[in-house]
Design a protein around this motif. Structure first.
Motif, PDB file in Angstrom:
ATOM      1  N   PRO A 105      -4.405   0.274  -6.331  1.00  0.00           N
ATOM      2  CA  PRO A 105      -4.913   1.392  -5.528  1.00  0.00           C
ATOM      3  C   PRO A 105      -4.428   2.759  -5.971  1.00  0.00           C
ATOM      4  O   PRO A 105      -5.204   3.718  -6.027  1.00  0.00           O
ATOM      5  N   ALA A 106      -3.142   2.879  -6.272  1.00  0.00           N
ATOM      6  CA  ALA A 106      -2.557   4.152  -6.709  1.00  0.00           C
ATOM      7  C   ALA A 106      -1.130   3.869  -7.170  1.00  0.00           C
ATOM      8  O   ALA A 106      -0.522   2.874  -6.755  1.00  0.00           O
ATOM      9  N   LEU A 140      -0.256   1.359   3.253  1.00  0.00           N
ATOM     10  CA  LEU A 140      -1.640   1.324   2.800  1.00  0.00           C
ATOM     11  C   LEU A 140      -2.528   0.546   3.759  1.00  0.00           C
ATOM     12  O   LEU A 140      -3.649   0.969   4.067  1.00  0.00           O
ATOM     13  N   MET A 170       2.793   4.888  -4.402  1.00  0.00           N
ATOM     14  CA  MET A 170       2.432   5.544  -3.148  1.00  0.00           C
ATOM     15  C   MET A 170       3.684   5.732  -2.277  1.00  0.00           C
ATOM     16  O   MET A 170       4.686   5.042  -2.460  1.00  0.00           O
ATOM     17  N   GLY A 201      -4.547   5.888  -2.118  1.00  0.00           N
ATOM     18  CA  GLY A 201      -4.755   4.454  -2.275  1.00  0.00           C
ATOM     19  C   GLY A 201      -5.833   3.920  -1.367  1.00  0.00           C
ATOM     20  O   GLY A 201      -6.656   3.083  -1.769  1.00  0.00           O
TER      21      GLY A 201
END
Length: 282
Positions: free
Chosen positions: A196-197, A16, A200, A219
């Motif tokens: 963020p997500a 990320l 990932m 993300g």
């Protein structure tokens, strides 16, 4: 491209952080690429520059509070004004069954040190540069996985698991986000936290033997929403799940819990603050 100032992105050599660093450079941001490995950091900076952006390399191991302080001080010495701090570097739950406990160079539980104490120290020591660069932003990369911190057993000498250590560090980071946002109100510096997500495709997720459910691109888009998008300029002291505002663990909003965490954090970081640092941890 319009220059959008200078940004420090921690953990920018993979996953990320790398995606965020490259995306920020495309916005015209001068990116300070943080990592532990010189070759990997150089590779990221080289890719940014070949794409037409600008970058500098800053090496430090955030498991060491002394190195974390030195990182912040080098950034302040080299750049008087900072527009963005993305506290992205972190350690995940580890490989199942998550029971291998490790301590940092300073004797703290490793995930608490890297995922919480280092971001707090960076934010504190970089506060003057962020205020001078205002409007500026701090984005803390957290997680939907959060659990209250046992302040009487910070090293988790009893009942340790990497997953629980990770959740506690992200709880603490969210609580700090809300505290710092209140402290920096009306200074032009916003402070927000986000998940963020989910899962990932990163080393952290693969190490935990979890099947990836989203991409680092997803993300990164959520981080950029707070880093350079409208949300991060208008909101402060908020928690986001992806691109949408959400609620962190309810305990992170509890004044008594946050006060105790502040006091413990102040004691732990006291040797690394002062000497021109930002406002003291309260």
């Amino acid at each position: 491209m319009t220059n959008t100032g200078i940004a420090l992105v921690t953990g920018a050599t993979a996953g990320l952080g790398q995606a965020v660093a490259k995306a920020l450079a495309e916005y015209g941001t001068h990116v300070l690429v943080h990592g532990r490995d010189a070759d990997r950091a150089a590779a990221v900076a080289d890719r940014i520059e070949k794409a037409g952006g600008t970058a500098e390399i800053y090496l430090a191991d955030l498991a060491s509070l002394a190195q974390t302080r030195e990182l912040a001080d080098r950034v302040r010495a080299d750049h008087g004004r900072l527009r963005l701090l993305v506290n992205n570097a972190g350690i995940g739950a580890g490989r199942p069954p998550y029971r291998r406990r490790r301590l940092s160079e300073d004797g703290h539980e490793l995930r608490f040190a890297v995922n919480y104490l280092a971001p707090v120290l960076l934010a504190r020591r970089l506060t003057p540069a962020l205020r001078d660069g205002a409007p500026a932003r701090i984005v803390n990369v957290g997680s939907v996985g959060q659990a209250p911190v046992d302040l009487d057993d910070l090293r988790m000498d009893a009942h340790y698991t990497g997953a629980q250590a990770y959740y506690r560090s992200k709880f603490a980071l969210a609580a700090f986000t809300f505290d710092l946002a209140e402290e920096l109100a009306d200074t032009g510096v916003t402070v927000n936290c986000l998940h963020p997500a989910t899962f990932m495709n990163t080393h952290m997720v693969r190490e935990a033997m979890m099947p990836p459910m989203s991409t680092v691109g997803t993300g990164a888009k959520a981080v950029l929403n707070l880093a350079v998008g409208p949300a991060g300029g208008a909101a402060t002291g908020r928690y986001f799940d992806g691109g949408k505002e959400a609620r962190a663990h309810e305990g992170t909003y509890d004044p008594a819990i946050r006060a105790r965490l502040r006091a413990v954090t102040a004691e732990l970081l006291a040797p690394f603050l002062g000497d021109g640092a930002g406002s003291a941890v309260r």
